[in-house]
Design a protein around this motif. Structure first.
Motif, PDB file in Angstrom:
ATOM      1  N   ARG A  74       0.870  -1.227   0.007  1.00 53.32           N
ATOM      2  CA  ARG A  74       0.073  -0.092  -0.022  1.00 53.32           C
ATOM      3  C   ARG A  74       1.003   1.399  -0.110  1.00 53.32           C
ATOM      4  O   ARG A  74       2.128   1.213   0.497  1.00 53.32           O
ATOM      5  N   ARG A 103      -7.236  12.119   0.794  1.00 57.46           N
ATOM      6  CA  ARG A 103      -6.941  11.028  -0.037  1.00 57.46           C
ATOM      7  C   ARG A 103      -8.080  10.824  -0.945  1.00 57.46           C
ATOM      8  O   ARG A 103      -9.385  11.202  -0.370  1.00 57.46           O
ATOM      9  N   THR A 107      -9.860   5.636  -2.812  1.00 59.07           N
ATOM     10  CA  THR A 107      -8.795   4.671  -1.895  1.00 59.07           C
ATOM     11  C   THR A 107      -9.398   4.412  -0.691  1.00 59.07           C
ATOM     12  O   THR A 107      -9.119   3.263  -0.179  1.00 59.07           O
TER      13      THR A 107
END
Ligand SMILES: [Zn+2]
Length: 192
Positions: A74, A103, A107
């Motif tokens: 990740r 973000r 995601t």
């Protein structure tokens, strides 16, 4: 891939022959380094590490010792993903969490989907085990969290604080939670 507290901690343990092979239990020895990894931390922070690679004296397999602050496969650090999960446990939706963390929606939604109920239960079980080992009093506290995920994170955080106090460790709580969960804060395999 194995999860360790930190590069420094792994280095010392490796040199002392204290890390056992997960496949055959023989000792691991230093064997070069893996590629340098950089992940995004909270805010504008960046975490960079060059993980140790180790080789087993018994079965010859090599293992990458990944610091628990990073997350396998990740782009974001455990503290970021953990903060998202804690916000979900407190009732926030993915859009709110994504905006707060800066973000993309997609995601954050992907992270939250990687904690289905069986995985939330597994996290809870890890929390119970580590709390029991480090400070059983944590288990006697009232459980104010309505969800399994909330209970689990709450116990893991309690265990992390107990670990810091007992072992005089300066590893941050989310790093310790990454360590306690063996890199499985989200469900799914560590290896590709
Ligand atoms: Zn081995």
């Amino acid at each position: 891939m194995m999860i360790v507290g930190s590069t420094e901690q792994a280095e010392a343990a490796l040199r002392a022959g204290e890390i056992a092979c997960p496949d055959c239990s023989a000792r691991l020895r230093p064997y070069g380094h893996a590629r340098t990894r950089t992940v995004r931390g909270l805010g504008d922070g960046r975490l960079t590490a060059r993980p140790r690679r180790a080789r087993c004296q018994g079965c010859d397999r090599t293992h990458v010792l990944l610091p628990a602050a990073l997350s396998a496969r990740r782009a974001d650090a455990v503290e970021v993903i953990g903060t998202a999960l804690a916000a979900k446990a407190a009732g926030s939706g993915y859009r709110t969490i994504a905006a707060r963390l800066g973000r993309p929606f997609s995601t954050v939604r992907r992270w939250l989907r990687r904690v289905p109920q069986p995985h939330a239960r597994w996290l809870y079980e890890q929390g119970v085990q580590h709390a029991f080992r480090l400070d059983p009093d944590i288990l006697a506290r009232p459980k104010p969290w309505p969800s399994m995920l909330g209970w689990g994170l709450n116990l893991l955080a309690g265990a992390a604080l107990a670990y810091q106090a007992r072992l005089d460790s300066d590893l941050p709580p989310w790093t310790l939670i990454g360590l306690f969960t063996g890199g499985h804060l989200l469900s799914g395999p560590l290896r590709t």
